[in-house]
Design an enzyme around this catalytic site. Structure first.
Site, PDB file in Angstrom:
ATOM      1  N   ASN A  38       0.842  -1.190   0.000  1.00 54.76           N
ATOM      2  CA  ASN A  38       0.000   0.000   0.000  1.00 54.76           C
ATOM      3  C   ASN A  38       0.878   1.240   0.000  1.00 54.76           C
ATOM      4  OD1 ASN A  38      -0.365  -1.315   2.855  1.00 54.76           O
ATOM      5  ND2 ASN A  38      -0.974   0.752   3.292  1.00 54.76           N
ATOM      6  N   ASP A  39       0.663   2.201   0.855  1.00 53.54           N
ATOM      7  CA  ASP A  39       1.210   3.558   0.693  1.00 53.54           C
ATOM      8  C   ASP A  39       2.681   3.665   0.265  1.00 53.54           C
ATOM      9  OD1 ASP A  39      -1.077   3.558   2.218  1.00 53.54           O
ATOM     10  OD2 ASP A  39      -0.207   4.638   3.889  1.00 53.54           O
ATOM     11  N   SER A  99       3.246   3.908   7.813  1.00 53.99           N
ATOM     12  CA  SER A  99       3.805   4.858   6.847  1.00 53.99           C
ATOM     13  C   SER A  99       4.679   5.938   7.471  1.00 53.99           C
ATOM     14  CB  SER A  99       2.669   5.522   6.083  1.00 53.99           C
ATOM     15  OG  SER A  99       2.198   4.612   5.123  1.00 53.99           O
ATOM     16  N   GLU A 223      -5.304  10.733   7.037  1.00 57.34           N
ATOM     17  CA  GLU A 223      -4.096   9.915   6.959  1.00 57.34           C
ATOM     18  C   GLU A 223      -3.074  10.556   6.011  1.00 57.34           C
ATOM     19  OE1 GLU A 223      -5.414   5.445   7.806  1.00 57.34           O
ATOM     20  OE2 GLU A 223      -5.915   6.017   5.769  1.00 57.34           O
TER      21      GLU A 223
HETATM   22  C1  FRU Z   1      -3.101   4.619   4.724  1.00 53.61           C
HETATM   23  C2  FRU Z   1      -2.711   3.839   5.962  1.00 53.61           C
HETATM   24  C3  FRU Z   1      -1.812   4.691   6.837  1.00 53.61           C
HETATM   25  C4  FRU Z   1      -1.048   3.681   7.606  1.00 53.61           C
HETATM   26  C5  FRU Z   1      -0.869   2.573   6.600  1.00 53.61           C
HETATM   27  C6  FRU Z   1      -0.871   1.194   7.181  1.00 53.61           C
HETATM   28  O1  FRU Z   1      -3.359   3.855   3.605  1.00 53.61           O
HETATM   29  O2  FRU Z   1      -3.857   3.424   6.655  1.00 53.61           O
HETATM   30  O3  FRU Z   1      -2.510   5.621   7.633  1.00 53.61           O
HETATM   31  O4  FRU Z   1       0.172   4.180   8.069  1.00 53.61           O
HETATM   32  O5  FRU Z   1      -1.925   2.697   5.661  1.00 53.61           O
HETATM   33  O6  FRU Z   1      -0.484   0.248   6.259  1.00 53.61           O
END
Ligand code: FRU
Length: 494
Positions: A38-39, A99, A223
């Site tokens: 993800n991020d 993240s 976020e």
């Molecule tokens: C956003 C999020 C962040 C977090 C991460 C966890 O997509 O929820 O806030 O740090 O993904 O994987």
């Protein structure tokens, strides 16, 4: 010292990546080495290369205990995987390294700042994720977590700030040499706020102020914040959870928000003037920016939507890719995005048509492909009568197509991937209001195997969507209800 958990992840990813054929991946968008992504995290330039880290679970194509994946690049388009940078291997981050961001310290080390997650039992007997901010330093390959972690905890929160929603630090150095970071947080009633922290050296941090407050306007928790100045303005990017749509803005549930305003560096005061979505398509979240050595503010995002990210086929060996890096600017008080200019070096096989009349459906020789950069300019044909609809369809054969269609009377641009090969009843279309008084519109469409990114009117808006069609399906056609005059230039991206 590398922990057992990190060693295992590094060993695993090296073997598992071999199970994914090169042809299964996008060509110039970073995809996960193996498993789940993800991020984007730690987007930076260090040691003569661009670095991009990412939220990573190597062992399965679904979200789980977060590691940091790592890749480097010379041009932000061709990436080389490096070994995973961090694993959840300490008491304070044993349930995930969430993240964060990166910068270069004066002594030459790279500093990573991230959220450590640990499940704790709350007073009511429920397990919740305690979130603190942590550091690691390294040489661009191996990172050591800071002995005094965590460096920001619930003790540093303003009154009412939640210790369970406190994450995603984005760090930068101010002109006076001191450091700042923004982090997402919830106040007592679940409402998002962006906290600003300060540090003389990047290691010792204290709360400075609340930089921005949601006030229940844009979703709930905010976020992945990012804050910078650009073209004389302050820009705050964030990804709010649980948004309500407002007109043609904020249709993605967990969506994106760009706030533009004035910024006073003396007092670190940000005063909002304008709000908009960052991306108007289906799949975009958790953006992060960096400054390139030549001074461009470049943004990258996770090319996904949380609501549908777990709807993929259980057999898939990888899930997750990033968007194209985009050069940002602020014009007329709005955020503009352009595809990274390095992309132009990949352009081959130029095919151009000018003043083509589109009436009903047409195909043009040489206009096809799934790794392409295509520019369209459309206007009403001679006579000037407004047409009712224009569409460009791509990833098309008898069975499949994805389209961008434009209704000039309402000035609505729609992306539709209903027939792209998804077997899931997830959202497949998104409408966006674009600027076009008289049926004129400019589109730059970038395709890379499983994605489309459509830049409208030289970057005034962008619509991003994944598509699921087999990359061999590469037809393109144009359609008009009424009469459209069109210029088209298409390049293969190689
Ligand atoms: C956003 C999020 C962040 C977090 C991460 C966890 O997509 O929820 O806030 O740090 O993904 O994987």
């Amino acid at each position: 010292m590398t922990s057992q958990t990190l060693r295992e992840a590094r060993k695993y990813e090296e073997t598992a990546e071999k199970r994914i054929g090169k042809e299964e991946r996008p060509r110039f968008h970073l995809s996960v080495r193996t498993g789940w992504m993800n991020d984007p995290n730690g987007f930076s330039y260090y040691g003569g290369k661009y670095h991009l880290f990412y939220q990573y679970y190597p062992y399965d194509s679904h979200w789980n205990s977060m590691h940091w994946g790592h890749a480097v690049s010379d041009d932000l388009l061709h990436w080389e995987y490096l070994p995973a940078a961090m694993a959840p291997d300490e008491v304070y981050d044993g349930d995930g390294c969430f993240s964060g961001s990166a910068l270069t310290l004066p002594d030459g080390r790279q500093l990573l700042m991230y959220t450590g997650v640990r499940k704790v039992m709350d007073e009511d007997g429920m397990y919740r994720e305690l979130q603190t901010q942590c550091l690691a330093t390294g040489d661009g390959m191996d990172y050591e977590k800071y002995a005094q972690n965590p460096v920001l905890t619930q003790a540093d929160l303003p009154e009412g700030g939640s210790r369970y929603d406190f994450r995603d630090p984005k760090i930068w150095q101010k002109e006076d040499g001191t450091y700042r970071c923004v982090a997402g947080n919830c106040s007592g009633d679940g409402d998002g706020q962006i906290l600003l922290f300060e540090s003389p050296d990047g290691f010792h941090w204290s709360f400075e102020k609340i930089l921005a407050k949601n006030g229940n306007r844009f979703g709930r928790m905010w976020e992945c914040p990012d804050f910078f100045t650009l073209d004389g303005k302050g820009v705050l990017l964030t990804s709010p959870q649980d948004m309500f749509p407002q007109g043609y803005e904020y249709h993605n549930g967990n969506g994106t928000l760009c706030l533009i305003g004035s910024y006073d560096p003396e007092t670190d005061t940000f005063t909002e003037e304008h709000d908009q979505s960052i991306d108007y398509g289906i799949d975009f979240y958790a953006s992060q920016t960096m400054l390139t050595p030549d001074g461009r503010r470049v943004m990258i995002g996770w090319m996904q939507n949380w609501d549908t990210s777990n709807q993929h086929h259980p057999d898939s060996t990888w899930q997750g890719q990033m968007t194209l890096p985009r050069e940002l600017s602020v014009r007329n008080g709005r955020l503009y995005q352009k595809p990274l200019r390095e992309l132009e070096a990949m352009r081959r096989n130029r095919v151009e048509y000018r003043d083509v009349t589109v009436e009903d459906v047409i195909r043009l020789d040489g206009i096809r492909g799934r790794e392409i950069d295509m520019e369209l300019e459309i206007a009403p044909a001679e006579g000037g009568e407004l047409y009712r609809k224009f569409a460009v369809r791509f990833a098309q054969n008898e069975t499949y197509r994805t389209s961008l269609s434009f209704h000039p009377a309402e000035s609505i641009l729609k992306v539709d991937r209903k027939y792209s090969g998804s077997r899931r009843a997830i959202i497949h279309q998104r409408r966006s209001q674009v600027r076009s008084g008289d049926g004129r519109l400019k589109l730059r469409i970038i395709l890379d195997q499983y994605s489309v990114e459509a830049f409208v009117n030289d970057g005034e808006q962008v619509l991003t969507a994944l598509l699921y069609t087999d990359p061999a399906v590469d037809g393109i056609s144009f359609f008009a209800d009424g009469k459209v005059k069109m210029n088209v230039v298409k390049y293969d991206l190689i």
